[in-house]
Design a protein around this motif. Structure first.
Motif, PDB file in Angstrom:
ATOM      1  N   MET A   1       0.851  -1.181   0.000  1.00  0.00           N
ATOM      2  CA  MET A   1       0.000   0.000   0.000  1.00  0.00           C
ATOM      3  C   MET A   1       0.892   1.238   0.000  1.00  0.00           C
ATOM      4  O   MET A   1       1.912   1.266   0.687  1.00  0.00           O
ATOM      5  N   ASN A   2       0.519   2.227  -0.772  1.00  0.00           N
ATOM      6  CA  ASN A   2       1.216   3.496  -0.692  1.00  0.00           C
ATOM      7  C   ASN A   2       0.196   4.614  -0.570  1.00  0.00           C
ATOM      8  O   ASN A   2      -0.999   4.422  -0.816  1.00  0.00           O
ATOM      9  N   GLY A   3       0.665   5.773  -0.151  1.00  0.00           N
ATOM     10  CA  GLY A   3      -0.262   6.882   0.039  1.00  0.00           C
ATOM     11  C   GLY A   3       0.472   8.200   0.103  1.00  0.00           C
ATOM     12  O   GLY A   3       1.700   8.265   0.100  1.00  0.00           O
ATOM     13  N   MET A   4      -0.318   9.277   0.164  1.00  0.00           N
ATOM     14  CA  MET A   4       0.206  10.634   0.304  1.00  0.00           C
ATOM     15  C   MET A   4      -0.421  11.233   1.555  1.00  0.00           C
ATOM     16  O   MET A   4      -1.636  11.122   1.770  1.00  0.00           O
ATOM     17  N   LEU A   5       0.390  11.861   2.372  1.00  0.00           N
ATOM     18  CA  LEU A   5      -0.063  12.436   3.638  1.00  0.00           C
ATOM     19  C   LEU A   5       0.218  13.931   3.651  1.00  0.00           C
ATOM     20  O   LEU A   5       1.354  14.349   3.440  1.00  0.00           O
ATOM     21  N   ARG A   6      -0.815  14.717   3.911  1.00  0.00           N
ATOM     22  CA  ARG A   6      -0.627  16.157   4.066  1.00  0.00           C
ATOM     23  C   ARG A   6      -0.078  16.449   5.463  1.00  0.00           C
ATOM     24  O   ARG A   6      -0.627  16.013   6.469  1.00  0.00           O
ATOM     25  N   THR A   7       1.022  17.169   5.519  1.00  0.00           N
ATOM     26  CA  THR A   7       1.579  17.622   6.789  1.00  0.00           C
ATOM     27  C   THR A   7       1.708  19.139   6.721  1.00  0.00           C
ATOM     28  O   THR A   7       1.211  19.773   5.793  1.00  0.00           O
ATOM     29  N   ALA A   8       2.376  19.710   7.699  1.00  0.00           N
ATOM     30  CA  ALA A   8       2.517  21.163   7.740  1.00  0.00           C
ATOM     31  C   ALA A   8       3.528  21.608   6.691  1.00  0.00           C
ATOM     32  O   ALA A   8       4.732  21.450   6.877  1.00  0.00           O
ATOM     33  N   GLY A   9       3.033  22.123   5.583  1.00  0.00           N
ATOM     34  CA  GLY A   9       3.914  22.656   4.560  1.00  0.00           C
ATOM     35  C   GLY A   9       4.450  21.650   3.575  1.00  0.00           C
ATOM     36  O   GLY A   9       5.341  21.977   2.783  1.00  0.00           O
ATOM     37  N   ALA A  10       3.931  20.432   3.565  1.00  0.00           N
ATOM     38  CA  ALA A  10       4.453  19.418   2.645  1.00  0.00           C
ATOM     39  C   ALA A  10       3.419  18.319   2.428  1.00  0.00           C
ATOM     40  O   ALA A  10       2.454  18.176   3.184  1.00  0.00           O
ATOM     41  N   THR A  11       3.650  17.548   1.378  1.00  0.00           N
ATOM     42  CA  THR A  11       2.893  16.330   1.116  1.00  0.00           C
ATOM     43  C   THR A  11       3.895  15.184   1.103  1.00  0.00           C
ATOM     44  O   THR A  11       4.856  15.206   0.327  1.00  0.00           O
ATOM     45  N   ILE A  12       3.675  14.208   1.971  1.00  0.00           N
ATOM     46  CA  ILE A  12       4.643  13.139   2.204  1.00  0.00           C
ATOM     47  C   ILE A  12       4.169  11.847   1.556  1.00  0.00           C
ATOM     48  O   ILE A  12       3.043  11.378   1.812  1.00  0.00           O
ATOM     49  N   TYR A  13       5.024  11.267   0.733  1.00  0.00           N
ATOM     50  CA  TYR A  13       4.761   9.956   0.128  1.00  0.00           C
ATOM     51  C   TYR A  13       5.238   8.873   1.076  1.00  0.00           C
ATOM     52  O   TYR A  13       6.345   8.956   1.632  1.00  0.00           O
ATOM     53  N   TYR A  14       4.413   7.807   1.251  1.00  0.00           N
ATOM     54  CA  TYR A  14       4.813   6.711   2.131  1.00  0.00           C
ATOM     55  C   TYR A  14       4.329   5.381   1.581  1.00  0.00           C
ATOM     56  O   TYR A  14       3.422   5.315   0.739  1.00  0.00           O
ATOM     57  N   GLU A  15       4.949   4.311   2.054  1.00  0.00           N
ATOM     58  CA  GLU A  15       4.583   2.952   1.679  1.00  0.00           C
ATOM     59  C   GLU A  15       4.471   2.094   2.943  1.00  0.00           C
ATOM     60  O   GLU A  15       5.247   2.285   3.891  1.00  0.00           O
ATOM     61  N   VAL A  16       3.533   1.167   2.918  1.00  0.00           N
ATOM     62  CA  VAL A  16       3.333   0.226   4.020  1.00  0.00           C
ATOM     63  C   VAL A  16       3.220  -1.167   3.422  1.00  0.00           C
ATOM     64  O   VAL A  16       2.434  -1.385   2.498  1.00  0.00           O
ATOM     65  N   CYS A  17       4.007  -2.110   3.923  1.00  0.00           N
ATOM     66  CA  CYS A  17       3.906  -3.483   3.435  1.00  0.00           C
ATOM     67  C   CYS A  17       4.233  -4.455   4.549  1.00  0.00           C
ATOM     68  O   CYS A  17       4.883  -4.115   5.534  1.00  0.00           O
ATOM     69  N   GLY A  18       3.751  -5.692   4.396  1.00  0.00           N
ATOM     70  CA  GLY A  18       4.033  -6.741   5.361  1.00  0.00           C
ATOM     71  C   GLY A  18       2.949  -6.875   6.404  1.00  0.00           C
ATOM     72  O   GLY A  18       1.918  -6.185   6.390  1.00  0.00           O
ATOM     73  N   THR A  19       3.190  -7.775   7.357  1.00  0.00           N
ATOM     74  CA  THR A  19       2.253  -8.020   8.449  1.00  0.00           C
ATOM     75  C   THR A  19       3.033  -8.166   9.743  1.00  0.00           C
ATOM     76  O   THR A  19       4.170  -8.629   9.756  1.00  0.00           O
ATOM     77  N   GLY A  20       2.393  -7.780  10.838  1.00  0.00           N
ATOM     78  CA  GLY A  20       3.041  -7.883  12.138  1.00  0.00           C
ATOM     79  C   GLY A  20       3.200  -6.513  12.766  1.00  0.00           C
ATOM     80  O   GLY A  20       2.625  -5.520  12.319  1.00  0.00           O
ATOM     81  N   PRO A  21       3.998  -6.418  13.831  1.00  0.00           N
ATOM     82  CA  PRO A  21       4.200  -5.140  14.518  1.00  0.00           C
ATOM     83  C   PRO A  21       4.771  -4.080  13.574  1.00  0.00           C
ATOM     84  O   PRO A  21       5.553  -4.384  12.678  1.00  0.00           O
ATOM     85  N   ALA A  22       4.383  -2.839  13.801  1.00  0.00           N
ATOM     86  CA  ALA A  22       4.818  -1.738  12.933  1.00  0.00           C
ATOM     87  C   ALA A  22       6.306  -1.442  13.137  1.00  0.00           C
ATOM     88  O   ALA A  22       6.798  -1.359  14.264  1.00  0.00           O
ATOM     89  N   LEU A  23       7.007  -1.268  12.022  1.00  0.00           N
ATOM     90  CA  LEU A  23       8.427  -0.915  12.021  1.00  0.00           C
ATOM     91  C   LEU A  23       8.644   0.179  10.989  1.00  0.00           C
ATOM     92  O   LEU A  23       8.489  -0.042   9.789  1.00  0.00           O
ATOM     93  N   LEU A  24       8.989   1.369  11.450  1.00  0.00           N
ATOM     94  CA  LEU A  24       9.270   2.500  10.577  1.00  0.00           C
ATOM     95  C   LEU A  24      10.764   2.550  10.277  1.00  0.00           C
ATOM     96  O   LEU A  24      11.587   2.412  11.187  1.00  0.00           O
ATOM     97  N   ILE A  25      11.117   2.758   9.010  1.00  0.00           N
ATOM     98  CA  ILE A  25      12.512   2.934   8.630  1.00  0.00           C
ATOM     99  C   ILE A  25      12.749   4.388   8.261  1.00  0.00           C
ATOM    100  O   ILE A  25      12.100   4.915   7.354  1.00  0.00           O
ATOM    101  N   GLY A  26      13.659   5.038   8.991  1.00  0.00           N
ATOM    102  CA  GLY A  26      14.098   6.390   8.673  1.00  0.00           C
ATOM    103  C   GLY A  26      15.400   6.301   7.904  1.00  0.00           C
ATOM    104  O   GLY A  26      16.416   5.852   8.439  1.00  0.00           O
TER     105      GLY A  26
END
Length: 280
Positions: A1-26
Motif C-alpha cells: 500500500m502506498n499513500g500521500m499524507l498532508r503535513t505542515a507545509g508538505a505532502t509526504i509519500y509513504y509505503e506500508v507493506c508486510g504483516t506484524g508489529p509496525a516498524l518504521l525505517i528512517g
C-alpha cells in the motif's frame, strides 16, 4: 500500500507493506522509500514496514520549495505519519540522518515508539564540545565543496567523512541497483544544501534522552572506521543512555549493502527483551 499524507507545509509519500508489529525505517542521506527495498523484503514477513520519502526528496513535495526544511519539520512529518498509520507504539530503525529524527521522536513523542535502533546517528550534539565543533566544520566545508565543485567531488568527500568505501566495500550478492539517476541527484542536492544545515543547527535535547521511556539501541557498522564521527556518535549515545552499542553487518550504509544480515540483526534485537544483552 502506498499513500500521500498532508503535513505542515508538505505532502509526504509513504509505503506500508508486510504483516506484524509496525516498524518504521528512517533512511539515511538522500534515501527515499525505495532506498532499502531489499531490506524491506526481508523484514516484511513478520513486520508491517513503513517507509517514506522525507520532505524535499523524490515524491514528497514542499508547498514552498524555497523554504527548505528544518529538523523540526522532519520530526513532525514522522509524528504525523505514525499517527496516520498506527494507533500503537511502533519500532523504528533510524539510519544516519534518520536516526537523528528517531532520537527527537524518542524525546518529543515517546508514546509513539517502543524501540529505536539508532544506527550511526549524524548528531554532532552527542559529542564533546571540541569534537562537535570539528565535525560541524566538516559538514559546512562539505556544503561549500558541493556548491563550488559539484556532486562528484562532494560525494567522494562525504564518503570519506562517513568512513564509506564506495568502490571496495563488501556487499551481499544480488542487490537491487540504485544508479545515480536524476532523482538521486536531486535528492543529494536537497540533502547537502538543506539537511546538512538541519544537522548543524539541530537542537536535540541530549540530556532528555537519558530519561526517555523508549528503548534506544545504539548501533554501528562492523566496517565503519572507529575514528569517524558517525561511529563516535553511536558510542557517545550508548554511554548517554547506558546501553551497549550493537554491531551490524557492513558499514555506515549496511542497510543497503547487507540487507539479509542487517534484517536478521534488526529482527534479533527487536525480539530480545529489554535488559538482555548480546555478545555479538
Amino acid at each position: 500500500m502506498n499513500g500521500m499524507l498532508r503535513t505542515a507545509g508538505a505532502t509526504i509519500y509513504y509505503e506500508v507493506c508486510g504483516t506484524g508489529p509496525a516498524l518504521l525505517i528512517g533512511q539515511s542521506g538522500e534515501g527515499d522509500a525505495d532506498r532499502t527495498a531489499d531490506l524491506v523484503r526481508h523484514l516484511a514477513a513478520d513486520h508491517t514496514v513503513i517507509t517514506y520519502d522525507r520532505r524535499g526528496l523524490s515524491r514528497s513535495a514542499l508547498d514552498d520549495p524555497g523554504r527548505g526544511a528544518t529538523m523540526a519539520d522532519h520530526v513532525d512529518d514522522v509524528h504525523r505519519l505514525l499517527t496516520a498509520v498506527t494507533d500503537r507504539p511502533a519500532s523504528m530503525l533510524g539510519c544516519s540522518f534518520g536516526a537523528v529524527i528517531g532520537l527527537h521522536l524518542a524525546v518529543e513523542h515517546p508514546e509513539q515508539l517502543d524501540t529505536l535502533i539508532a544506527h550511526e546517528p549524524v548528531a554532532p550534539g552527542l559529542l564533546p564540545a571540541a569534537e562537535r565543533a570539528h565535525h560541524v566544520r566538516e559538514l559546512e566545508e562539505l556544503q561549500r565543496l558541493y556548491r563550488e565543485r559539484g556532486l562528484p567531488d562532494a560525494f567522494a568527500k562525504i564518503a570519506e567523512v562517513l568512513g564509506i568505501d564506495p568502490v571496495g566495500q563488501d556487499t551481499e550478492p544480488g542487490l537491487t541497483p540504485h544508479p545515480l539517476d536524476d532523482r538521486r541527484r536531486a535528492g543529494f542536492d536537497f540533502f547537502i544544501r538543506n539537511d546538512f544545515t538541519a544537522v548543524v543547527r539541530d537542537t536535540l535535547d541530549v540530556g532528555a534522552l537519558r530519561d526517555t521511556p523508549v528503548r534506544v539501541i545504539p548501533a554501528f557498522g562492523r566496517t565503519t572506521p572507529r575514528h569517524v564521527f558517525d561511529y563516535r556518535c553511536a558510542q557517545e549515545l550508548a554511554a548517554l543512555v547506558g546501553a551497549e552499542a550493537r554491531e551490524f553487518p557492513g558499514g555506515h550504509n549496511g542497510s543497503t549493502t547487507h540487507p539479509v544480515g542487517y534484517a536478521a540483526r534488526v529482527r534479533e534485537l527487536l525480539a530480545r527483551p529489554v535488559g538482555v544483552l548480546d555478545v555479538g
